[in-house]
Design a protein around this motif. Structure first.
Motif, PDB file in Angstrom:
ATOM      1  N   SER A   1       4.233   6.154  -9.137  1.00 22.21           N
ATOM      2  CA  SER A   1       4.606   7.482 -10.289  1.00 22.21           C
ATOM      3  C   SER A   1       5.896   8.524 -10.063  1.00 22.21           C
ATOM      4  CB  SER A   1       3.316   8.065 -11.115  1.00 22.21           C
ATOM      5  OG  SER A   1       3.302   8.928  -9.769  1.00 22.21           O
ATOM      6  N   THR A   2       6.507   8.071  -9.315  1.00 26.21           N
ATOM      7  CA  THR A   2       7.474   8.988  -8.968  1.00 26.21           C
ATOM      8  C   THR A   2       8.560   8.040  -9.170  1.00 26.21           C
ATOM      9  OG1 THR A   2       8.233   8.063  -6.673  1.00 26.21           O
ATOM     10  CG2 THR A   2       6.208   9.690  -6.589  1.00 26.21           C
ATOM     11  N   GLU A   3       9.750   8.964  -9.530  1.00 25.17           N
ATOM     12  CA  GLU A   3      11.321   8.692 -10.312  1.00 25.17           C
ATOM     13  C   GLU A   3      11.870   8.276  -8.861  1.00 25.17           C
ATOM     14  OE1 GLU A   3      14.440   8.984 -12.673  1.00 25.17           O
ATOM     15  OE2 GLU A   3      12.373   9.280 -13.296  1.00 25.17           O
ATOM     16  N   LEU A   4      11.817   8.220  -7.698  1.00 23.54           N
ATOM     17  CA  LEU A   4      12.066   7.710  -7.053  1.00 23.54           C
ATOM     18  C   LEU A   4      12.146   6.105  -6.415  1.00 23.54           C
ATOM     19  CD1 LEU A   4      13.808   7.312  -3.872  1.00 23.54           C
ATOM     20  CD2 LEU A   4      11.442   7.788  -2.469  1.00 23.54           C
ATOM     21  N   MET A   5      11.026   5.855  -7.045  1.00 19.19           N
ATOM     22  CA  MET A   5      10.053   4.366  -6.684  1.00 19.19           C
ATOM     23  C   MET A   5      10.594   3.913  -8.206  1.00 19.19           C
ATOM     24  SD  MET A   5       8.521   1.830  -5.429  1.00 19.19           S
ATOM     25  CE  MET A   5       7.749   3.130  -3.940  1.00 19.19           C
ATOM     26  N   LYS A   6      10.583   4.417  -9.188  1.00 14.30           N
ATOM     27  CA  LYS A   6      11.231   3.967 -10.514  1.00 14.30           C
ATOM     28  C   LYS A   6      12.721   3.908 -10.487  1.00 14.30           C
ATOM     29  CE  LYS A   6      12.878   5.008 -15.512  1.00 14.30           C
ATOM     30  NZ  LYS A   6      12.636   5.979 -16.278  1.00 14.30           N
ATOM     31  N   LEU A   7      13.865   4.685  -9.008  1.00 12.37           N
ATOM     32  CA  LEU A   7      14.806   4.099  -9.516  1.00 12.37           C
ATOM     33  C   LEU A   7      15.684   3.091  -8.451  1.00 12.37           C
ATOM     34  CD1 LEU A   7      16.104   7.732  -9.246  1.00 12.37           C
ATOM     35  CD2 LEU A   7      16.512   6.018 -10.977  1.00 12.37           C
TER      36      LEU A   7
ATOM     37  N   LEU B   1       0.821  -1.204   0.222  1.00  9.12           N
ATOM     38  CA  LEU B   1      -0.010  -0.115  -0.355  1.00  9.12           C
ATOM     39  C   LEU B   1       1.160   1.362   0.427  1.00  9.12           C
ATOM     40  CD1 LEU B   1      -2.397   1.008   0.433  1.00  9.12           C
ATOM     41  CD2 LEU B   1      -2.993   0.943   2.337  1.00  9.12           C
ATOM     42  N   PHE B   2       1.667   1.542   1.378  1.00 11.00           N
ATOM     43  CA  PHE B   2       3.017   2.446   1.069  1.00 11.00           C
ATOM     44  C   PHE B   2       3.434   2.542  -0.922  1.00 11.00           C
ATOM     45  CE2 PHE B   2       7.366   3.372   1.027  1.00 11.00           C
ATOM     46  CZ  PHE B   2       7.538   4.584   1.217  1.00 11.00           C
ATOM     47  N   ILE B   3       3.846   1.633  -1.688  1.00 14.69           N
ATOM     48  CA  ILE B   3       4.576   1.590  -2.478  1.00 14.69           C
ATOM     49  C   ILE B   3       3.492   2.000  -3.685  1.00 14.69           C
ATOM     50  CG2 ILE B   3       5.499   0.294  -4.067  1.00 14.69           C
ATOM     51  CD1 ILE B   3       6.609  -1.566  -2.735  1.00 14.69           C
ATOM     52  N   LYS B   4       2.210   2.307  -3.360  1.00 15.48           N
ATOM     53  CA  LYS B   4       1.153   2.601  -4.426  1.00 15.48           C
ATOM     54  C   LYS B   4       1.449   3.845  -4.086  1.00 15.48           C
ATOM     55  CE  LYS B   4      -1.631  -1.111  -4.357  1.00 15.48           C
ATOM     56  NZ  LYS B   4      -3.626  -2.410  -4.178  1.00 15.48           N
ATOM     57  N   THR B   5       1.552   4.650  -3.472  1.00 14.31           N
ATOM     58  CA  THR B   5       1.560   6.077  -2.943  1.00 14.31           C
ATOM     59  C   THR B   5       2.718   6.899  -3.520  1.00 14.31           C
ATOM     60  OG1 THR B   5       2.377   6.589  -0.873  1.00 14.31           O
ATOM     61  CG2 THR B   5       0.661   6.064  -0.924  1.00 14.31           C
TER      62      THR B   5
ATOM     63  N   HIS C   1      11.931   0.275   2.379  1.00 12.80           N
ATOM     64  CA  HIS C   1      12.837   0.302   2.858  1.00 12.80           C
ATOM     65  C   HIS C   1      14.203   1.101   2.315  1.00 12.80           C
ATOM     66  CE1 HIS C   1      12.019  -1.803   7.345  1.00 12.80           C
ATOM     67  NE2 HIS C   1      11.254  -2.177   6.421  1.00 12.80           N
ATOM     68  N   ALA C   2      14.175   0.603   0.849  1.00 15.44           N
ATOM     69  CA  ALA C   2      15.210   1.050   0.166  1.00 15.44           C
ATOM     70  C   ALA C   2      14.640   2.678  -0.489  1.00 15.44           C
ATOM     71  CB  ALA C   2      14.726   0.298  -1.611  1.00 15.44           C
ATOM     72  N   CYS C   3      13.094   2.767  -0.209  1.00 13.94           N
ATOM     73  CA  CYS C   3      13.228   3.612  -0.629  1.00 13.94           C
ATOM     74  C   CYS C   3      12.847   4.949   0.614  1.00 13.94           C
ATOM     75  CB  CYS C   3      11.501   3.831  -0.827  1.00 13.94           C
ATOM     76  SG  CYS C   3      10.584   3.746  -2.449  1.00 13.94           S
ATOM     77  N   LEU C   4      12.965   4.448   1.359  1.00 17.16           N
ATOM     78  CA  LEU C   4      13.368   5.318   3.339  1.00 17.16           C
ATOM     79  C   LEU C   4      15.174   5.781   2.987  1.00 17.16           C
ATOM     80  CD1 LEU C   4      10.943   3.663   5.827  1.00 17.16           C
ATOM     81  CD2 LEU C   4      10.718   5.567   4.522  1.00 17.16           C
ATOM     82  N   THR C   5      15.668   5.420   2.034  1.00 18.87           N
ATOM     83  CA  THR C   5      17.236   5.515   2.293  1.00 18.87           C
ATOM     84  C   THR C   5      17.420   7.406   1.894  1.00 18.87           C
ATOM     85  OG1 THR C   5      17.278   4.634   0.040  1.00 18.87           O
ATOM     86  CG2 THR C   5      17.930   3.411   2.257  1.00 18.87           C
TER      87      THR C   5
END
Length: 222
Positions: free
Chosen positions: A133-139, A126-130, A171-175
């Motif tokens: 569409s971001t560049e952060l998620m793509k990377l 659910l967190f990932i869905k928010t 967890h990788a996003c949170l870095t």
């Protein structure tokens, strides 16, 4: 389990763990829903024990709403059956398999099973869905996928491709946070998890429906 199981409010919210607790505290605050007692079950396997202990409390007859928030994990049907068994053992109105809500209102019982009450998965999905569409998620997804090239070394502590992909991605996003946020529950508290995102519409609606008659006061946690 060290948490207090005594009934303090008429509206009870049982959550699987601390991340769900942080999420619900912030969501209830945004929605201006109060007078809700939030109980951290310290793991999905403890939900049944919590329900049983609560049902035996001398003040349980005053409870009007029992809401459960947990993960589907690998099998949502198994989770639904587990909750239904737990509710039956506690002598509480049971949830329907399709609506995840009880037909009886004494008390009213409802459940949210992450990520969307229909799919296998967890709160991290659910967190990932928010951030989808971001560049952060793509990377982040590209980085996690690149770990597939790691050797399959089964030695203790050896780096390897993660078995829990959603948790690894979250967890990788949170870095990318500064100061570093350790856990998606704290990400909510720090404002990194946007609870007003469209991906959260269903969850917000669930809380509003489950606590439709909530009145302003305080949110108690144990």
């Amino acid at each position: 389990m060290k948490n207090d199981n005594s009934v303090k409010h008429s509206k009870i919210l049982l959550v699987e763990g601390k991340d769900e607790k942080n999420l619900c505290e912030c969501a209830l605050d945004i929605l201006k829903i109060a007078d809700v007692q939030i109980i951290d079950c310290e793991g999905g396997s403890n939900i049944a024990k919590r329900l049983l202990l609560l049902s035996k409390d001398e003040n349980f007859s005053l409870v009007t709403n029992v809401v459960i928030v947990c993960d589907a994990e690998k099998n949502i049907l198994s989770r639904i059956h587990s909750l239904q068994s737990a509710l039956a053992s506690a002598g509480l109105p049971n949830i329907r398999s399709d609506t995840l809500a009880s037909e009886s209102f004494n008390p009213k019982v409802s459940a949210w099973i992450s990520p969307d009450c229909q799919s296998n998965g967890m709160l991290e999905d659910l967190f990932i869905k928010t951030l989808e569409s971001t560049e952060l998620m793509k990377l982040t997804k590209a980085f996690v996928d690149s770990l597939r090239c790691l050797p399959k070394d089964i030695s203790p502590g050896a780096p390897t491709f993660p078995t829990n992909i959603p948790k690894a991605i979250a967890h990788a996003c949170l870095t990318a946070t500064d100061p570093l946020v350790k856990g998606i529950g704290l990400a909510v508290k720090r404002g990194f998890w946007d609870l007003n995102h469209a991906a959260m519409d269903q969850f917000r609606s669930f809380l509003l429906t489950s606590f439709a008659d909530a009145t302003p006061s305080n949110v108690a946690t144990t």
